[in-house]
Design an enzyme around this catalytic site. Structure first.
Site, PDB file in Angstrom:
ATOM      1  CB  CYS A   2      64.757  31.952 105.248  1.00  0.00           C
ATOM      2  SG  CYS A   2      65.252  31.064 103.773  1.00  0.00           S
ATOM      3  NE  ARG A  27      59.294  33.725 107.408  1.00  0.00           N
ATOM      4  CZ  ARG A  27      58.302  34.305 106.757  1.00  0.00           C
ATOM      5  NH1 ARG A  27      57.146  34.469 107.363  1.00  0.00           N
ATOM      6  NH2 ARG A  27      58.447  34.722 105.521  1.00  0.00           N
ATOM      7  CD1 TRP A  74      61.580  24.946 104.048  1.00  0.00           C
ATOM      8  CD2 TRP A  74      61.694  25.953 102.059  1.00  0.00           C
ATOM      9  NE1 TRP A  74      60.876  24.187 103.156  1.00  0.00           N
ATOM     10  CE2 TRP A  74      60.929  24.766 101.923  1.00  0.00           C
ATOM     11  CE3 TRP A  74      61.900  26.725 100.919  1.00  0.00           C
ATOM     12  CZ2 TRP A  74      60.366  24.358 100.719  1.00  0.00           C
ATOM     13  CZ3 TRP A  74      61.338  26.320  99.721  1.00  0.00           C
ATOM     14  CH2 TRP A  74      60.574  25.162  99.629  1.00  0.00           C
ATOM     15  CG  ASN A  98      62.563  34.986 103.169  1.00  0.00           C
ATOM     16  OD1 ASN A  98      62.527  33.955 102.516  1.00  0.00           O
ATOM     17  ND2 ASN A  98      61.490  35.522 103.734  1.00  0.00           N
ATOM     18  N   GLY A  99      64.346  34.438 100.155  1.00  0.00           N
ATOM     19  CA  GLY A  99      63.813  34.579  98.807  1.00  0.00           C
ATOM     20  C   GLY A  99      64.737  33.980  97.769  1.00  0.00           C
ATOM     21  CD  GLU A 483      43.021  20.560 105.638  1.00  0.00           C
ATOM     22  OE1 GLU A 483      43.543  20.747 104.527  1.00  0.00           O
ATOM     23  OE2 GLU A 483      43.550  20.938 106.707  1.00  0.00           O
ATOM     24  CE  LYS A 487      46.016  20.307 108.496  1.00  0.00           C
ATOM     25  NZ  LYS A 487      46.280  20.786 107.160  1.00  0.00           N
ATOM     26  CD  GLU A 490      50.155  19.552 106.201  1.00  0.00           C
ATOM     27  OE1 GLU A 490      50.945  20.417 105.833  1.00  0.00           O
ATOM     28  OE2 GLU A 490      48.957  19.798 106.437  1.00  0.00           O
ATOM     29  CG  HIS A 506      34.496   7.131  87.353  1.00  0.00           C
ATOM     30  ND1 HIS A 506      33.815   6.627  86.268  1.00  0.00           N
ATOM     31  CD2 HIS A 506      33.560   7.694  88.161  1.00  0.00           C
ATOM     32  CE1 HIS A 506      32.523   6.891  86.399  1.00  0.00           C
ATOM     33  NE2 HIS A 506      32.352   7.545  87.551  1.00  0.00           N
ATOM     34  CE  LYS A 605      50.889  28.526 110.150  1.00  0.00           C
ATOM     35  NZ  LYS A 605      50.100  27.386 109.644  1.00  0.00           N
TER      36      LYS A 605
HETATM   37  C1  F6R Z   1      48.732  22.698 105.079  1.00  0.00           C
HETATM   38  C2  F6R Z   1      49.050  24.109 104.989  1.00  0.00           C
HETATM   39  C3  F6R Z   1      49.335  24.663 103.654  1.00  0.00           C
HETATM   40  C4  F6R Z   1      48.812  26.112 103.554  1.00  0.00           C
HETATM   41  C5  F6R Z   1      49.261  26.732 102.226  1.00  0.00           C
HETATM   42  C6  F6R Z   1      48.705  28.121 102.037  1.00  0.00           C
HETATM   43  O1  F6R Z   1      48.452  22.308 106.399  1.00  0.00           O
HETATM   44  O2  F6R Z   1      49.114  24.792 105.981  1.00  0.00           O
HETATM   45  O3  F6R Z   1      48.821  23.874 102.640  1.00  0.00           O
HETATM   46  O4  F6R Z   1      47.426  26.089 103.662  1.00  0.00           O
HETATM   47  O5  F6R Z   1      50.656  26.778 102.178  1.00  0.00           O
HETATM   48  O6  F6R Z   1      49.132  28.979 103.053  1.00  0.00           O
HETATM   49  P1  F6R Z   1      48.383  30.346 103.331  1.00  0.00           P
HETATM   50  O7  F6R Z   1      47.028  30.017 103.827  1.00  0.00           O
HETATM   51  O8  F6R Z   1      49.229  31.035 104.361  1.00  0.00           O
HETATM   52  O9  F6R Z   1      48.341  31.088 102.025  1.00  0.00           O
END
Ligand code: F6R
Length: 610
Positions: A2, A27, A74, A98-99, A483, A487, A490, A506, A605
């Site tokens: 959060c 967050r 969150w 937070n946590g 990747e 994208k 998500e 396979h 994030k």
């Molecule tokens: C996807 C994304 C996440 C982060 C992951 C690690 O677009 O942003 O998969 O890459 O949560 O986050 P960091 O790099 O902050 O450890």
């Protein structure tokens, strides 16, 4: 995960807190709340959903006073409803948290036995109960916080205020980040400097089990035992502009477009542009000495950062010729890894706060391995714990889906591979020059790719009709396929899988029909012919191909519904340019579908819980 904002100072807290929460909404964004000591009483307002709902609720509310706390949530314990939103208030005590409190069941049982009235399903409210119960005996907020800290176990950062003491704000943490901003006779306690950068550039980063006591205009940092700590004040040179959209529709779009500059900034400290050579900068240790000694590299990361790590494996193994392993942090930390002597453990984390990656670096240190962190946020917990440090240097990344941090990391991994090779005498000046020149060309190549955005937008507008997506690539393009699929998942909430193109036969070939889109990352490299053969197999079974290739690749183009062209790059830098169309296609598709691109559902994030 959060976001927390606390304020104590001469100004009215409402706008400062709401403004700070806006910067932290990345967050968590399932509910939000604010509490201010208003005319000697706690005035608290909470709202389910995005921060905007809270703003609408308090737009004409007046909050007197100078002390307040706010939160954007969150959900971990308890559904995202108003009853579970923070701040939690018990008696005269309000807290934001937070946590996760791991021993919450025990605490809850004890409290219920004593007749406590528990109003939410959260673990957080229990902390407010503990402090309120204790303060009725001690009449001292600091003492009650210390007593409570002895009773809770988990990962947490908490702000507390007491109605009776409107000039006092206490914060403590064990896990998620907490940072104190020091202004002119005013204090901010925040989860991320972004929330206070508009007001001050001076920050103190808390370590675990430290307490901040702000009281009557001064601040003290204390250990849990109560010893006064001398903490370093760090000046953060981010500007407030970096956390604005600057005319773009979304932060993510702005960040995609910032990539040419971000990559140039990331590599600048490590390159001599006159000689086209890579510098062996001291990055926390004597780089050349250390790289000479190591005989194995482990990359540890999560999500997008993990896919960057996978690219790092190809680069370091092929350029520096030492074995590289990659691990997802949440697996590494529990699989009892074997870390031979002279292992270098490299963690990659944009935020520098990801709980699993942090645990992994701690584990590596326990094993005596050498550690290097690649982060975007200097002074973040992972950065502080690592022996060596490289910085993505991209400026703030606000969009929840990572973009510019990914490409900046890929550019640093090119540098790192050359540095390791150079320290071990394993690279010729010609090859070094070739890689450096390729890196220096990336910003303008990215600009070219960005200038094709309307084609990516057009391709994206057709993607919504598919039932599923397979993203394929070989070699360094395989992690880029992963990747790309991430994208799409998500942002557009569509099912997508990344696969090594050679693995198709396979199993995944069985999935293919005309409703399946196959997005292939196929720049012209050593593996292109093999990738084209794999595509023939998919096309023969009705799959619709969207391909990303170099220049005018006639073979690829003829078999594709959409062909997206990339400028010619070196194999080491192809991933940096090839990922841009994938980012843009997912962005546009999500935007066409009306989804919140900057804050995809269920995500946050910075993942500071396990
Ligand atoms: C996807 C994304 C996440 C982060 C992951 C690690 O677009 O942003 O998969 O890459 O949560 O986050 P960091 O790099 O902050 O450890």
């Amino acid at each position: 995960m959060c976001g927390i904002v606390g304020y104590l100072g001469p100004q009215e807290p409402k706008n400062i807190i709401i403004d700070g929460l806006k910067k932290l909404e990345y967050r968590g964004y399932d509910s939000a709340g604010i509490a201010v000591i208003h005319d000697g009483k706690t005035k608290r307002v909470r709202a389910e959903g995005k921060l905007k709902n809270l703003e609408d609720k308090i737009v004409s509310e007046h909050f007197n006073g100078h002390l307040g706390i706010g939160h954007t949530r969150w959900a971990t314990h308890g559904a995202p409803v108003e009853r579970n939103a923070h701040p939690h208030q018990v008696g005269e005590i309000s807290i934001v948290h937070n946590g996760i409190i791991e021993n919450y069941l025990e605490i809850k049982e004890e409290l219920l036995k004593k007749g406590a009235e528990i109003k939410s399903d959260t673990d957080s409210e229990l902390v407010a109960h503990l402090i309120w119960e204790d303060i009725q005996k001690t009449h001292n907020l600091l003492q009650s916080v210390k007593n409570t800290l002895n009773k809770i176990v988990g990962a947490f950062s908490i702000l507390v205020m007491w109605e009776k003491s409107p000039n006092e704000l206490i914060a403590f943490k064990d896990g998620p980040p907490l940072i104190v901003g020091i202004g002119e006779k005013e204090f901010f306690v925040v989860s991320d400097v972004q929330a206070a950068i508009k007001h001050t550039k001076k920050f103190v980063y808390l370590n675990d089990r430290e307490i901040v006591h702000i009281n009557n205009g001064s601040v003290q940092f204390l250990s849990q035992k109560g010893d006064v700590l001398k903490k370093e004040i760090v000046t953060v040179d981010w500007s407030a502009d970096q956390v604005e959209k600057m005319g773009y529709k979304h932060f993510m779009l702005k960040e995609i477009y910032e990539q040419p500059r971000a990559v140039a900034q990331a590599i600048a400290p490590y390159i001599d542009t006159d000689t086209h050579s890579v510098l062996m900068k001291n990055i926390g240790y004597d780089t050349a000495e250390m790289y000479k000694k190591i005989d194995r590299v482990f990359f540890i990361a999560c999500g997008t950062s993990y896919y960057a790590a996978m690219v790092g494996k190809y680069l370091i193994e092929q350029i520096a010729k030492i074995p590289v392993e990659t691990d997802i942090a949440s697996e590494f930390r529990y699989r009892k890894p074997i870390l031979p002597e002279n292992t270098l453990v490299i963690t990659i984390s944009q935020s520098g706060e990801t709980a699993d990656t942090l645990a992994a670096i701690r584990l590596a240190k326990e094993h005596g391995a050498k550690t290097l962190s690649i982060t975007n946020v200097a002074h973040s917990t992972i950065d502080r714990e690592a022996m060596g440090h490289m910085y993505m240097n991209t400026g703030v990344e606000v969009g929840v889906a990572s973009t510019k941090a990914f490409t900046s990391t890929l550019s640093l991994l090119n540098i790192l591979a050359v540095q390791i090779a150079k320290a071990r005498g394993g690279i010729s000046p010609v090859s070094e020059k070739e890689i450096v020149k390729a890196l220096l060309a990336v910003p303008s190549q990215m600009e070219t790719v960005l200038s094709y955005d309307k084609y990516f937008n057009e391709a994206a507008s057709k993607l919504g009709e598919f039932k599923g997506f397979l993203y394929l690539g070989r070699g360094v393009s395989f992690p880029i396929a992963l990747e790309g699929a991430l994208k799409l998942k998500e942002l557009a909430y569509m099912h997508a899988e990344g696969y090594a193109a050679g693995e198709m036969k396979h199993g995944p070939l069985a999935l293919i029909d005309e409703k399946m889109a196959i997005v292939v990352v196929a720049p012209s490299d050593d593996l292109i012919d093999k990738t084209i053969s794999n595509l023939q197999e998919a096309k023969a079974r009705g799959g619709k191909i969207i391909s990303i290739g170099t220049g005018e690749n006639a073979a690829l183009k003829s078999m594709s519904e959409f062909y997206l062209s990339l400028p010619a790059a070196l194999w080491t830098t192809n991933p940096l340019v090839a990922v841009v169309p994938l980012q843009l296609m997912s962005y546009h598709l999500a935007d066409h579908l009306g989804y919140d691109v900057d804050q995809p559902r269920n995500l946050a994030k910075s993942v500071t819980v396990e």
